[in-house]
Motif scaffolding. Structure first.
Motif, PDB file in Angstrom:
ATOM      1  N   UNK A 180     -38.661  35.626  28.012  1.00  0.00           N
ATOM      2  CA  UNK A 180     -37.490  34.942  28.162  1.00  0.00           C
ATOM      3  C   UNK A 180     -37.726  33.542  28.829  1.00  0.00           C
ATOM      4  N   UNK A 181     -38.836  32.881  28.693  1.00  0.00           N
ATOM      5  CA  UNK A 181     -39.130  31.933  29.494  1.00  0.00           C
ATOM      6  C   UNK A 181     -38.180  30.618  28.686  1.00  0.00           C
ATOM      7  N   UNK A 182     -37.694  29.844  29.642  1.00  0.00           N
ATOM      8  CA  UNK A 182     -36.735  28.829  29.091  1.00  0.00           C
ATOM      9  C   UNK A 182     -35.662  29.285  28.407  1.00  0.00           C
ATOM     10  N   UNK A 183     -35.219  30.409  28.728  1.00  0.00           N
ATOM     11  CA  UNK A 183     -34.154  31.170  28.131  1.00  0.00           C
ATOM     12  C   UNK A 183     -32.939  31.439  29.198  1.00  0.00           C
ATOM     13  N   UNK A 184     -31.798  32.083  28.806  1.00  0.00           N
ATOM     14  CA  UNK A 184     -30.805  32.330  29.822  1.00  0.00           C
ATOM     15  C   UNK A 184     -30.404  33.591  29.332  1.00  0.00           C
ATOM     16  N   UNK A 185     -29.622  34.580  30.271  1.00  0.00           N
ATOM     17  CA  UNK A 185     -29.143  35.967  29.764  1.00  0.00           C
ATOM     18  C   UNK A 185     -28.312  35.703  28.586  1.00  0.00           C
ATOM     19  N   UNK A 186     -28.144  36.756  27.757  1.00  0.00           N
ATOM     20  CA  UNK A 186     -27.113  36.832  26.644  1.00  0.00           C
ATOM     21  C   UNK A 186     -25.717  36.581  27.038  1.00  0.00           C
ATOM     22  N   UNK A 187     -25.611  36.703  28.357  1.00  0.00           N
ATOM     23  CA  UNK A 187     -23.992  36.652  28.840  1.00  0.00           C
ATOM     24  C   UNK A 187     -23.502  34.959  28.998  1.00  0.00           C
ATOM     25  N   UNK A 188     -24.555  34.218  28.821  1.00  0.00           N
ATOM     26  CA  UNK A 188     -24.394  32.796  28.840  1.00  0.00           C
ATOM     27  C   UNK A 188     -24.112  32.270  27.387  1.00  0.00           C
ATOM     28  N   UNK A 189     -24.314  33.007  26.349  1.00  0.00           N
ATOM     29  CA  UNK A 189     -24.286  32.726  24.958  1.00  0.00           C
ATOM     30  C   UNK A 189     -22.605  32.713  24.598  1.00  0.00           C
ATOM     31  N   UNK A 190     -22.435  31.483  23.667  1.00  0.00           N
ATOM     32  CA  UNK A 190     -21.166  31.414  23.384  1.00  0.00           C
ATOM     33  C   UNK A 190     -20.987  32.591  22.161  1.00  0.00           C
ATOM     34  N   UNK A 191     -19.876  33.338  22.299  1.00  0.00           N
ATOM     35  CA  UNK A 191     -19.615  34.493  21.146  1.00  0.00           C
ATOM     36  C   UNK A 191     -19.142  34.085  20.088  1.00  0.00           C
ATOM     37  N   UNK A 192     -19.934  34.717  19.158  1.00  0.00           N
ATOM     38  CA  UNK A 192     -19.505  34.631  17.816  1.00  0.00           C
ATOM     39  C   UNK A 192     -18.149  35.391  17.560  1.00  0.00           C
ATOM     40  N   UNK A 193     -16.952  34.742  16.935  1.00  0.00           N
ATOM     41  CA  UNK A 193     -15.819  35.630  16.781  1.00  0.00           C
ATOM     42  C   UNK A 193     -16.224  36.795  15.760  1.00  0.00           C
ATOM     43  N   UNK A 194     -16.932  36.352  14.670  1.00  0.00           N
ATOM     44  CA  UNK A 194     -17.189  37.377  13.614  1.00  0.00           C
ATOM     45  C   UNK A 194     -18.421  38.205  13.834  1.00  0.00           C
ATOM     46  N   UNK A 196     -20.119  41.358  15.061  1.00  0.00           N
ATOM     47  CA  UNK A 196     -19.731  42.758  15.735  1.00  0.00           C
ATOM     48  C   UNK A 196     -20.973  43.460  16.582  1.00  0.00           C
ATOM     49  N   UNK A 197     -22.054  42.820  16.414  1.00  0.00           N
ATOM     50  CA  UNK A 197     -22.982  43.425  17.098  1.00  0.00           C
ATOM     51  C   UNK A 197     -23.692  42.490  18.081  1.00  0.00           C
ATOM     52  N   UNK A 198     -23.780  42.878  19.478  1.00  0.00           N
ATOM     53  CA  UNK A 198     -24.306  41.867  20.537  1.00  0.00           C
ATOM     54  C   UNK A 198     -25.539  41.547  20.479  1.00  0.00           C
ATOM     55  N   UNK A 199     -25.874  40.220  20.223  1.00  0.00           N
ATOM     56  CA  UNK A 199     -27.209  39.785  20.285  1.00  0.00           C
ATOM     57  C   UNK A 199     -27.741  39.495  21.649  1.00  0.00           C
ATOM     58  N   UNK A 200     -28.713  40.232  22.254  1.00  0.00           N
ATOM     59  CA  UNK A 200     -28.935  40.431  23.510  1.00  0.00           C
ATOM     60  C   UNK A 200     -30.215  39.290  23.602  1.00  0.00           C
ATOM     61  N   UNK A 201     -30.687  38.767  22.537  1.00  0.00           N
ATOM     62  CA  UNK A 201     -31.722  37.850  22.399  1.00  0.00           C
ATOM     63  C   UNK A 201     -31.137  36.243  22.048  1.00  0.00           C
ATOM     64  N   UNK A 202     -30.057  36.190  22.079  1.00  0.00           N
ATOM     65  CA  UNK A 202     -29.503  34.980  21.872  1.00  0.00           C
ATOM     66  C   UNK A 202     -29.774  33.765  22.772  1.00  0.00           C
TER      67      UNK A 202
END
Length: 270
Positions: A180-194, A196-202
């Protein structure tokens, strides 16, 4: 003789006040018990109850404390008001009134101080968020709370995504072995309206990109600023909730004091 009889008849406990106060408090008593139960169950699941010293091990804020403290206060107040009204116990009713009055006074003081020392409160909020960013992976309840806040307010970190450098798993130092180096949690990610599956590695490696490129994938605004903006937009609603709570407290105090006066009047005629 008839005068004495009329005077005694006039001094009686109001059944309406008595049972309204009883019903008013039994709801708080049951809610307090439910909150306490949830809090204790959460601590049991995390093994806190089997190792009490672990309460102080968490570097950040444990959300379970909210359930324990709020539930405990509601349970005590509900018990005092409920039993005090049912048994016409002036000691419990006075305790209920004083305790509720103290809470009201503390809320009023906190509100005035928050308005007067806005900049200090903002600094404390910033410190609180950053302190919990450090402990993000240490407690699942804290992690869920931070994720909820970032998703709800469309924000990332206290002032921006780079606040996640404070966390040992997300910081950008070369010695950091975390994926996760130089990353952020998935909750920081802009959600894709289309999607259906949550990408926890975004959020992986997203902070290796430039600031403009980051905006396409994650929220770049800080949660402190977004919270301030939300507060300004919903000021009437928030103020209405606080006024409603204050009126309920004043109403409860008045009912309890009214019942105490009735009980004393009846006892004076014994």
């Amino acid at each position: 003789m008839s005068r004495k009889h009329q005077h005694f008849k006039g001094a009686e406990v109001s059944c309406c006040v008595k049972y309204f106060l009883f019903g008013f408090n039994i709801i708080f008593w049951l809610l307090g018990a439910a909150f306490l139960g949830i809090g204790l169950w959460a601590w049991a699941e995390k093994g806190v109850l089997s190792n009490i010293s672990s309460i102080t091990d968490l570097g950040g804020f444990d959300p379970v404390w909210l359930f324990i403290v709020v539930g405990g206060v509601m349970f005590i107040l509900g018990f005092a008001g409920c039993i005090g009204a049912l048994r016409e116990n002036t000691v419990l009713l006075k305790f209920f009134s004083v305790f509720l009055g103290l809470i009201f006074f503390l809320e009023l003081t906190a509100g005035i101080l928050a308005f007067v020392f806005k900049d200090w409160i903002k600094d404390q909020l910033n410190f609180f968020i950053n302190n919990n960013v450090k402990a993000y992976r240490d407690d699942i309840d804290l992690q869920n709370l931070i994720d909820f806040a970032q998703e709800y307010w469309l924000c990332c970190g206290a002032h921006g995504p780079n606040d996640w450098n404070l966390n040992i798993y997300f910081n950008c130092t070369e010695l950091n072995p975390s994926r996760e180096r130089c990353g952020v949690p998935f909750s920081c990610c802009v959600k894709d309206p289309a999607g259906d599956v949550l990408n926890t590695q975004c959020g992986y490696d997203v902070r290796l990109q430039g600031e403009l490129a980051q905006q396409e994938f994650i929220y770049t605004k800080g949660c402190v600023g977004q919270f301030e903006k939300w507060l300004q937009e919903n000021l009437i609603v928030v103020a209405g909730i606080f006024v409603g709570i204050a009126l309920l407290q004043i109403f409860g105090i008045c009912l309890a004091q009214n019942l105490v006066s009735d009980i004393k009047a009846v006892k004076a005629n014994w």
